[in-house]
Structure formats: structure tokens, C-alpha cells
Scaffold this motif. Structure first.
Motif, short mmCIF file in Angstrom:
data_model
loop_
_atom_site.label_atom_id
_atom_site.label_comp_id
_atom_site.label_asym_id
_atom_site.label_seq_id
_atom_site.Cartn_x
_atom_site.Cartn_y
_atom_site.Cartn_z
N GLN B 59 0.83 -1.21 0.00
CA GLN B 59 0.00 0.00 0.00
C GLN B 59 0.87 1.26 0.00
OE1 GLN B 59 -2.31 0.79 3.60
NE2 GLN B 59 -4.14 1.07 2.34
N LEU B 60 1.95 1.23 0.79
CA LEU B 60 2.85 2.37 0.86
C LEU B 60 3.48 2.64 -0.51
CD1 LEU B 60 4.09 4.48 2.73
CD2 LEU B 60 5.84 2.82 3.38
N VAL B 61 3.89 1.56 -1.19
CA VAL B 61 4.50 1.73 -2.52
C VAL B 61 3.49 2.34 -3.49
CG1 VAL B 61 5.38 0.46 -4.51
CG2 VAL B 61 6.26 -0.05 -2.22
N GLN B 62 2.23 1.88 -3.44
CA GLN B 62 1.21 2.43 -4.33
C GLN B 62 0.93 3.90 -4.02
OE1 GLN B 62 -2.31 -0.03 -4.70
NE2 GLN B 62 -1.12 -1.93 -4.73
N GLN B 63 0.97 4.24 -2.73
CA GLN B 63 0.79 5.65 -2.35
C GLN B 63 1.93 6.52 -2.88
OE1 GLN B 63 0.56 5.80 1.92
NE2 GLN B 63 -1.47 4.89 1.99
N GLU B 64 3.12 5.97 -2.82
CA GLU B 64 4.31 6.77 -3.16
C GLU B 64 4.54 6.87 -4.66
OE1 GLU B 64 6.60 8.50 -1.24
OE2 GLU B 64 4.95 8.32 0.19
N GLN B 246 -0.53 7.23 -6.14
CA GLN B 246 -0.98 8.51 -5.57
C GLN B 246 0.13 9.55 -5.58
OE1 GLN B 246 -3.16 7.63 -1.80
NE2 GLN B 246 -3.29 5.58 -2.67
N GLY B 247 1.31 9.19 -6.06
CA GLY B 247 2.37 10.17 -6.25
C GLY B 247 2.70 10.96 -5.00
N GLY B 248 2.88 10.25 -3.86
CA GLY B 248 3.19 10.94 -2.62
C GLY B 248 4.51 11.68 -2.68
#
Lengths: 250, 250
Positions: B59-64, B246-248
């Protein structure tokens, strides 16, 4: 780490004696130094330059590439290629700084790196010196070119952190550092891409480099190669219809 | 070019004051020097670390990620991602050297690079100093990781050879050198990937770098970005079904 470029006389397609060029321009090399040499002057001294008037650029690229993808409609007019474990356009065939020639990679760059290292060991009476043959390429999504290692001799290309643990004792996920490519990136930056006439560089102050008094073994070299289907980036690398080139310059 | 690593006290997920760390460990910076700073310590000091027990890595990777490709059957178990003009696995989310945390990229790394540069200019009374925020990644078909530039300030990221001609006066085909990435590759090599505890480095003797006494302009930064469809490697980059993240961290 310290990198010092070495200015030379102009090296041309008529040059044939790379050792004489080193004799002329490399006055000293200390223990634990690496000499960076551009692939361009190695190839020139091998007589690999083809006059542009006689050259078929596309044919030359296909000869040189291990795998190639011709330019498509609406795309950049370049061949994408894989050659010597390197993803790059044009199989390394270059036309800059050559005075009207196309210059492919050196023939047998690994043997050349080994020979140069042995010569420098003997000439300067050193045990541990390295040789790095460099070229540059554009990387995906980045402007400009970055240097990389075509061949190396006298030191380990990878620095292995496996089993060492990180600062907090955890196993490291990314477990190796590509020493040869990073040294090449730095050396090429210092040597330049234009009319600097500095195709050699001395690299020293390298406490993190493991030197070897011998050629890399076949096993060490084989461990550096990756099949595109096994690569981390396999989904991209295997998604296009590569054609088989003739894999020149081995 | 000379690169000198700087050993620091351990930087942890509890640290919050990067300027105090610089005060403590960077005793001087001369005109025309660049300070390399790993993205890891920038992110740690921003409080970006997520305890691994609480983290959902995928999830963190997808957010970032700006774009991501989940791992497929029979593939390496990594997300391929594009983030900040960089092709790499895992959107830069890292778990090494963090003491049980996942650490994404810094928030707004360009603003941080600008702030650090302005701070160092003021602190040392210099006009032309640079800051380079670095990370490392594996490259296609190469073992090990190589450093690259996450953000830069105080100098031109590209060295432009356009219009300059090569040694024989011909226009150069590959017309720019990626200065920021090559400096980062060299600095990361010197700083190390393991337990060296050297997340800073001073880079000097840079006659080929064009320094600027200001932040990069929006136009200069925009000129560094490439749409995957316009890239030289577009056939590979556009061949897979990227999903939008999400291109955090902007």
C-alpha cells in the motif's frame, strides 16, 4: 575518492598503439589506483572506425547489437539495443569526436582491460592497480548521458553487503553496490563528452574497492550477466519484439 | 573531482532536525562545493518513517508511486514503479538502516534541497554552493545498485554540449551530460549502502559544474522531466499496463 582527468594529444582513427599512448600520457600509477580509459580510444586504436561515407549506420548497429529493436513510426529515430548486458540506444556505435567516422565498441573489451592492467602493473611495478573501460548512455526517463563500465580488471565490480547487516543489524534488501558503474559514471563526468581531449583519468583514494592482482575469473564475469527474462525489469525488457543481432565486438 | 564522506552519529526515526545534524557534522564548505545528503536522512528527519509492524508495504508503494506495476506470477516479487522521473522498484521505499521502519522518499525533496542550499550559503557565507539529495536503485540488466539524484540545488543538473562541437568540430549527437546523476552515483559509492554511517559527503574540484546562486527555476526543473511516451525508451516504458499511484512526497 579523487579523480584526475589526463589530457592527451588528439587520438584519431589512424592511431594503433594504445600502450604507447599510455606511456606518453600516464606518468605514474600508485598502488590501489584505477585508470579509466574511454572505450572510444580503445576502439580507435583497434582500427574499428568506419568512415561515415562508407558506413551503413543501421547495418552496423545490427551487427554490433546482441538484441535490437528498430525505430518505429512516431518514435525517436534510434535503434534500442542490448549489448554486453547494457540497455542503450545504437549498440554503442558513436560518431562524436572521431573526425567523420562511426566507431563501435572495442573488440573484446574484457581482454583489453586485462591486458592494460597487466601492462600497468608491470610498467609501474605495482601489485594492485585497476583498469576501467568506460562509455556513456542515456538512461530511461533521464536527460543527458551517464557513464557506465564496459569492462573492468584488477578489482571487484560489485561490493557485496550480503550477510553484513545494516546499521541496525538487519539484513540489507539491496545487497550489492555496482562499484564499476559508479566509478565509470564519475570518471566519464570528469573526462567529459565534448572537446576536452581527456580520454583517461586516474581514480584513487578508494578504501571501499577490493583490488585483485589478476584478471576477473570467468565465474566472476558470468555472475555479472543477467538474462532479460530474469531481470528485475523483465516485464519491460521482455515486452517488445527484440530481434537478434550479430553481437559483434566480443 | 574529490569526494569526502562525512561520518555522523546514527540518524534514527526519532531525529527531527536536519539543520542541527549539518551544524554538528559539516564543519566547512568552500565556494564551488556540493554537499551530498542521502534521501534517507532527509526522510527520517521529516518523520516519514513508518514502523514495519504497522506498515502495509504494498500500500505504501502504491501511495508513493506515480505509476506502478504489481509483481506478476513467476516474476521478482517487486513493484516496478516510476516516481519523480525515476524508473525503479518499490517507489524508493526502503527498509535498510532504519531500525525496523519503512522509509519512503522525503516529502518535497526539491524544496528541501533549496532550503539546505540557502542555509549552507548563509551559514558559511558562500555564494556558490550546491546540495544534492541522493538515493540508489538497480538499473536494467546490471547487478547491484547505483546512486542517482533525487533533487539538486545551486548548480545545473545537465551539462550542455549543444552547439559546441566535438574535438573535430562536428555537432555532438549525445548533446548533454547528466551531471547530477553522475555526481550522485559517485557520492553514493563513497557514502556506502551498509553500516558506514556516512550519509553526507563533500564534493569539490568541479571545474565542469555550472554553479547558480539560486534555486533551479520552474522552467529548469520542468526541462528535466520526460513523459514515458516521449522517452527514447518509450517502446519499453509504454509496453506494460502501469497503474496510477498517488504520487506521494511531492
Amino acid at each position: 575518492m579523487h579523480i584526475q582527468p589526463i589530457r592527451t594529444r588528439p587520438i584519431t582513427a589512424q592511431d594503433r598503439d594504445l600502450l604507447a599512448i599510455l606511456d606518453e600520457h600516464v606518468p605514474a600509477l600508485e598502488e590501489r589506483e584505477i585508470l579509466a580509459v574511454t572505450s572510444k580510444i580503445v576502439a580507435l586504436c583497434q582500427g574499428r572506425a568506419v568512415p561515415m561515407a562508407e558506413a551503413d549506420g543501421a547495418q552496423l548497429v545490427q551487427q554490433e547489437a546482441d538484441l535490437f529493436l528498430p525505430p518505429g513510426p512516431g518514435r525517436h529515430p534510434v535503434y534500442l539495443t542490448i549489448k554486453g548486458n547494457t540497455l542503450m540506444p545504437g549498440a554503442g556505435v558513436d560518431e562524436s569526436n572521431t573526425g567523420g567516422y562511426l566507431v563501435p565498441w572495442p573488440q573484446a573489451p574484457q581482454e583489453t582491460a586485462n591486458q592494460l592492467r597487466a601492462y600497468l602493473q608491470q610498467r609501474f611495478g605495482r601489485r594492485r592497480v585497476g583498469v576501467l573501460i568506460t562509455d556513456s548512455r542515456p538512461l530511461p526517463l533521464r536527460w543527458g548521458v551517464t557513464g557506465f563500465a564496459v569492462a573492468h580488471s584488477g578489482f571487484l565490480a560489485l561490493r557485496d553487503y550480503r550477510g553484513r547487516g545494516d546499521l541496525f543489524g538487519r539484513p540489507l534488501r539491496m545487497t550489492q553496490a555496482n562499484v564499476a558503474d559508479a566509478l565509470a559514471a564519475a570518471a566519464v563526468l570528469v573526462m567529459g563528452e565534448g572537446d576536452e581531449q581527456t580520454p583517461l583519468a586516474r581514480i584513487r583514494d578508494l578504501p571501499f574497492v577490493t583490488f585483485q592482482e589478476r584478471d576477473p575469473t570467468p565465474e566472476e564475469l558470468a555472475a555479472l550477466t543477467i538474462d532479460p527474462a530474469d531481470d528485475l525489469y523483465a516485464p519491460l525488457l521482455t515486452a517488445v519484439p527484440w530481434q537478434r543481432g550479430q553481437g559483434g565486438s566480443r
